[in-house]
Design a protein around this motif. Structure first.
Motif: not given
Length: 359
Positions: A54-72
């Motif tokens: 799930l970490n690999e999948f949901l860290s893909d910016r193509r899948v979740i394109d929110y800012s990493p500063w907010l999303w991670q």
């Protein structure tokens, strides 16, 4: 069954180049690699296996394109502390315990083996067929490396998604090109385009529906074509996925000879706070039941193989929504998987894309 650990089953004997000195290293005979790609699967259903996947999948910016500063922070501290438990339970409900792998893995192996056998009849040892996953194992990088080592000077990359979407086809291609970047001697590469309107694919879909209907004494009132959803925003930003899904349903309806009342398009698997493509399958099946459509069938044309979204979400969650709203007869029509007509359609697409390389 195709042995994913033996990717060189189509290898010819390695030899020295013509006119090379006697001490020149032997190199494999040149061949074309056909690399099939699907989404991916966890290695197991325990917490840590699910979390890695799930970490690999949901860290893909193509899948979740929110800012990493907010999303991670949200992903690492909240979502991945809870979701691996619920996702693991969902996977356990459909897990292939005999092979100790997910159904998607089992089916992808079967598809790869069938495609290999058919193409090998035509091209012999000139081709090597294998598969990879965008997330999890076997990785795209490992399979590209194996093909290069086996002598593949050309690779045809085939994302097994009938419809193009940035979160599926595009990210699979991203990973493929990243793998090529690491090769000292890059093979030539081609990418198979989406096949959502290919007549052979539509025919395979139609045949699967006709078989399912023929087995029913009371025919379904409506066929729900449930496609994996994406945020509505992606459509406005230029992603063609929605339009391609609608065209598949239209072509399927025309092939079956039905009118608009007998077939509908919906979208499933919504995730997050945004509006996604509508209508949502889980809501639409309940609406149909409440409107008196007590018998429905559901198929999933966007999936080339049955997986968690079909075997668990459609056949359990969406079925439950229909029945709780008063529905009486719910029929899930499996994905095309390793069906003969599907394999023929995929091989036809591969042959068309090999022209100029192998004729």
């Amino acid at each position: 069954m195709f042995d994913a650990k033996s990717p060189t089953r189509a290898d010819a004997v390695a030899s020295c180049p013509v006119h090379a000195p006697s001490d020149h290293p032997k190199i494999p005979a040149a061949k074309v690699g056909i690399l099939l790609a699907n989404l991916g699967t966890p290695d197991a259903t325990d917490y840590w296996s699910m979390r890695r996947y799930l970490n690999e999948f949901l860290s893909d910016r193509r899948v979740i394109d929110y800012s990493p500063w907010l999303w991670q922070p949200l992903l690492q501290l909240v979502i991945l502390s809870k979701r691996p438990f619920s996702s693991g339970a969902a996977y356990r409900s459909i897990w292939n315990t005999e092979a100790n792998e997910s159904p998607l893995m089992t089916i992808t192996k079967e598809q790869t083996s069938a495609i290999h056998d058919q193409l090998h009849e035509t091209y012999g040892d000139s081709v090597m067929v294998d598969f990879c996953m965008r997330y999890g194992n076997p990785s795209t990088k490992s399979k590209v490396q194996a093909m290069v080592e086996a002598g593949c000077t050309r690779i045809l990359f085939f994302p097994l998604y009938p419809h193009y979407a940035g979160a599926t086809s595009a990210t699979a291609c991203d990973q493929f090109f990243r793998a090529l970047m690491e090769e000292k001697w890059q093979p030539a590469a081609r990418v198979v385009q989406p096949y959502f309107d290919d007549p052979a694919y539509i025919e395979a879909l139609a045949q699967s529906i006709e078989r399912a209907y023929a087995a029913k004494e009371d025919k379904p009132d409506v066929l729900v074509c449930s496609y994996h959803g994406v945020p509505e925003r992606y459509l406005r930003e230029g992603d063609p996925y929605h339009c391609q899904c609608q065209k598949t349903t239209r072509l399927l309806k025309e092939r079956l000879g039905w009118d608009d009342t007998r077939i509908t398009t919906t979208f499933q698997s919504r995730f997050g706070p945004e509006e996604w493509l509508k209508p949502y399958t889980v809501d639409e099946v309940a609406r149909l039941a409440e409107a008196g459509k007590k018998k429905i069938a559901v198929c999933a044309p966007a999936f080339s193989a049955d997986c968690i979204e079909t075997l668990e979400e459609i056949n359990e969650e969406i079925r439950e929504s229909f029945e709780e709203a008063g529905g009486e007869d719910f029929t899930y029509i499996p994905c095309l998987n390793a069906d003969e007509a599907h394999i023929d359609a995929l091989c036809g697409t591969i042959r068309a894309n090999l022209k100029g390389w192998l004729d």
